[in-house]
Design an enzyme around this catalytic site. Sequence first.
Site, short mmCIF file in Angstrom:
data_model
loop_
_atom_site.label_atom_id
_atom_site.label_comp_id
_atom_site.label_asym_id
_atom_site.label_seq_id
_atom_site.Cartn_x
_atom_site.Cartn_y
_atom_site.Cartn_z
N ASP A 253 38.94 8.14 -1.06
CA ASP A 253 39.56 6.85 -0.75
C ASP A 253 40.53 7.01 0.42
OD1 ASP A 253 38.26 5.74 -2.91
OD2 ASP A 253 40.02 5.56 -4.18
N ARG B 14 43.36 11.62 1.08
CA ARG B 14 42.72 12.30 -0.06
C ARG B 14 41.78 13.40 0.44
NH1 ARG B 14 42.50 7.70 -4.61
NH2 ARG B 14 44.63 7.08 -4.18
N GLY C 12 39.73 -1.47 -8.12
CA GLY C 12 38.44 -1.56 -8.80
C GLY C 12 37.26 -1.02 -8.01
N THR D 212 47.31 -2.90 -9.79
CA THR D 212 48.31 -1.95 -10.28
C THR D 212 49.42 -1.66 -9.27
OG1 THR D 212 46.91 -0.14 -9.49
CG2 THR D 212 46.70 -0.73 -11.80
N TRP E 284 43.78 -0.49 -3.63
CA TRP E 284 44.55 0.21 -4.67
C TRP E 284 46.05 0.15 -4.46
CZ3 TRP E 284 42.12 1.28 -9.00
CH2 TRP E 284 40.74 1.54 -8.97
N ASP F 35 34.21 10.36 -2.72
CA ASP F 35 35.28 9.50 -3.23
C ASP F 35 36.63 9.82 -2.57
OD1 ASP F 35 36.45 7.44 -4.67
OD2 ASP F 35 37.03 8.75 -6.31
N GLU G 255 35.49 1.44 -8.08
CA GLU G 255 34.42 2.15 -8.79
C GLU G 255 33.44 1.17 -9.45
OE1 GLU G 255 37.33 3.94 -7.99
OE2 GLU G 255 35.70 5.03 -7.03
CA CA Z 1 37.64 5.65 -5.35
#
Ligand code: CA
Length: 589
Positions: A322, A344, A190, A174, A251, A320, A192
């Site tokens: 990231d 994050r 991806g 993306t 990502w 999570d 997850e």
């Molecule tokens: Ca993640």
Amino acid sequence: MRHLVLAATASILAMTAAQAQVTEEDIANDATITNQIVTNGMGRDLQRYSPLDILNRDTVQHLVPAWAFSLGGEKQRGQETQPLIYDGVMYITGSYSRMYAIDIETGREIWQYDARLPEGILPCCDVINRGAAMWGDLVIFGTLDARLVALDRHTGDTVWNTQIADYRQGYSYTAAPMIVNGLVITGNSGGEFGIVGAVEARDVETGELVWRRPVIEGHMGMLNGEESTMTGELNATWPGDMWQTGGGATWLGGSYDAETDTIIMGTGNPAPWNSWLRNAGEPTEGNAGDNLYAASRLGIDPATGEIRWHFQTTPREGWDFDGVNEVIPFTNAAGEGRLATADRNGFFYVLDRADGSFVDAWPFVQNISWAEGIDDTGRPIYVEDNRPGDPSAAASGDRGESVFAVPSFLGGKNWMPMAYSQNTGLFYVPSNEWGMDIWNEPVTYREGAAYLGSGFTIEPIFEDYIGSLKAIDPDTGEIIWEYRNAAPLWGGVMTTAGGLVFTGTPEGEFIALDDETGEVLWSFQTGSGIVGQPITWEQDGEQYVTVVSGWGGAVPLWGGEVAQRVNYLNQGGTVWTFRLPRELAQLAE
Ligand code: CA
């Protein structure tokens, strides 16, 4: 006769157009060339700072719509793209892996490309796309089935089309690719699904792989068709075979620091989310159990794909968090080379530009629960009670102790890019104030299935706002001003030499703020939520601004109670282009 003259003029124009080629020089100087934008980030350092000041604190009140372009069809959903501008044409990507070429004077479509997506794609967080790259006559973007497509920018015809990874295993793509010295640099998406994050470089003319660098220790790199070096040291920080499905998806597209000739890429959560399967103990000083290089920033040699340095924001990550958010090279007030990133995990980090070593970190959101702070080596000072409990030890045997953690897994800041102003020396960070209930569950890896071992519900922590755009001093961590927004912020930020900060809200407002005070100087209702990335450029002495409007992204899908709070927001898909007419620019002087 007149007809003949016109035909001759047209063919000369066509020849000129055919000769215009995006070069490495165009890309290297993208931050200062004001009549085109050929990189994501308005320069590969991702500062998103325009030296234009035709539009400024006085004149911005006269900014008016020039044209709007609908992405059309039934395919709406999140529009997270950043447009590119070159040779009189705007190139934008849309949801469902579409691309459009638009005449920048009239807003008329020149061509449209629709990727034929197979059944069974596994995008985690909406069917979004964040933009393209340009080189020569090519415009290049990635698709939800994890392919990279290079189109002829004049016609939209496919020049090459290559697979990054197998979408059936959970890979997707993306981000906007990045071009460095004739190589197109990509990561993957991806995390997850228990995939393995990797950074890859391909020959931009052919799409042939030049090097590949998996980001999880134990995996082997590639260079020129042969194995190169192993990433890290096998089982140094991962137990057993967990590294084989270790996550770390990048990502986002990364940045490039030309001063040090380094690609800087972030890496996502280690997989699965349930951290007890990756490290059953306390965090250790010796780094055993840290799960390198997940939740990290990596400095990578663009010629070979070797990792030059790493900085891990959240060792033994378990919420999570990231580590993928963008890293922006800049020079601080003292003239020192620095890197800044808003993670994050809720902390704003400043690193040394030379080697990625830790300089300082400060919280940029309120009520962070999982760590008391960051120590002087850059490691979090964990609050062990805020680690979601071990499900294998739970009395029920199926769910570990649930904790309320801040920030939520969508982050103190998510993907939406911050901006740096060379005017003020401040970073403008789109952040969100929210938390989550999170617990762990047993999980085993199955190809193409979610690999979390966790459950969660995101909740607001304040009654009246979630979104918060903050101006942050990178020398002190001080928050100079804050602009609060009811809905979570999910769009990019841009700064200009005219003293302006542009961003959009899920409520649909495209706004310009004073870079020193945070006062809103101008706003325009775009009809759907803004999760795109604004740009500005100059055409015939007039300044233009464009943003794509179209609500979507991860919040409506994964936002829990927050998603319910904003479920009234309308979808859309419109490119809005604004212009400051010459006569109105002079009026304000
Ligand atoms: Ca993640």
